[in-house]
Design a protein around this motif. Structure first.
Motif: not given
Length: 270
Positions: A7-12
């Motif tokens: 996961i690279t995006d906290p909004a995933d």
């Protein structure tokens, strides 16, 4: 072993259940809960009742947790992120770097829980315990001293709250417990199943050290400050822990440890 999902995006959207953890703690998670830390994660993975739904790990912790994660079913996703992304997801610095979403199995009803305890048994009854640290501490003490079950009244906080689970070191996931309804008469319920109810009060009639352990005993603990309701005290055996002059009470979690130790060490049954 499940495959790691980076996961690279906290909004995933795949990790939405972990977003803003503290705010979600306040509104509840229905049949799910958040487990935090290595010991609690291991307890969840080993649980025969509650099930892991997913994991969210700091990438630096992955290798050290392989003995735990390899026990997961293949369909349980293991999300991995850097510390910065992890903090962005949960909304604060999560220094342990280990979170899991768990599914809570349906709790037994109080009657069924007590009916299942045969012979010698020790039950803890909590009334009005609204502080999650105290609740978690009591569960930890109850497990340490071999209590068989815990009953919580309708005013107690949720033992599946993240902080309660963490403070209990995972014992809210392992120790059988049931929630009483507002209309339940807990003293009558205990009597039905042969339990002697022992209530803790600074003004208790007997000193704790004088108490002989009944074969089937329930220790009743009330909220800090007001303590147990007078109507409950009037119908139960009341005991006190002597303290130094000028000190009127102990923290309820501390009290539980002292009481449970006494009940497990007391010589002879009545």
């Amino acid at each position: 072993m499940p495959q790691l999902i980076r996961i690279t995006d906290p909004a995933d959207p795949r990790i939405a259940s972990y977003c803003a953890v503290r705010e979600r703690d306040l509104v509840g998670r229905d049949d799910n809960f958040i487990a935090e830390g290595e010991v609690v994660l291991q307890t969840l993975v080993q649980s025969e009742r509650h099930q892991p739904v997913s994991l969210l790990l700091d990438e630096k912790r992955v290798d050290g947790l392989s003995a735990i994660t390899e026990r997961l079913a293949d369909e349980v996703p293991v999300y991995v992120a850097s510390q910065a992304v992890l903090d962005g997801i949960v909304g604060f610095h999560i220094h342990r770097g280990i979170l899991a979403l768990g599914y809570r199995a349906p709790a037994p009803v109080p009657d069924a829980l007590l009916a299942g305890l045969k012979g010698r048994a020790l039950v803890v009854v909590l009334m009005g315990i609204s502080n999650h640290d105290n609740l978690g501490g009591i569960f930890r003490n109850a497990a340490a001293f071999g209590a068989d079950a815990i009953l919580l009244d309708a005013q107690c906080c949720d033992p599946f709250y993240r902080k309660a689970i963490r403070v209990s070191v995972g014992n809210t996931l392992t120790l059988p417990h049931a929630k009483l309804s507002p209309d339940d008469d807990v003293v009558a319920l205990l009597e039905t199943y042969g339990f002697t109810a022992v209530s803790l009060s600074p003004n208790g009639e007997y000193r704790l050290a004088e108490l002989k352990r009944p074969p089937r005993v329930a220790a009743l603990l009330g909220t800090e400050g007001p303590g147990l309701d007078a109507a409950v005290l009037a119908r139960t055996r009341t005991v006190r822990i002597p303290m130094a002059p000028g000190v009127d009470s102990l923290n309820v979690a501390t009290t539980s440890g002292i009481v449970l130790h006494q009940l497990t060490q007391a010589a002879g049954d009545e």
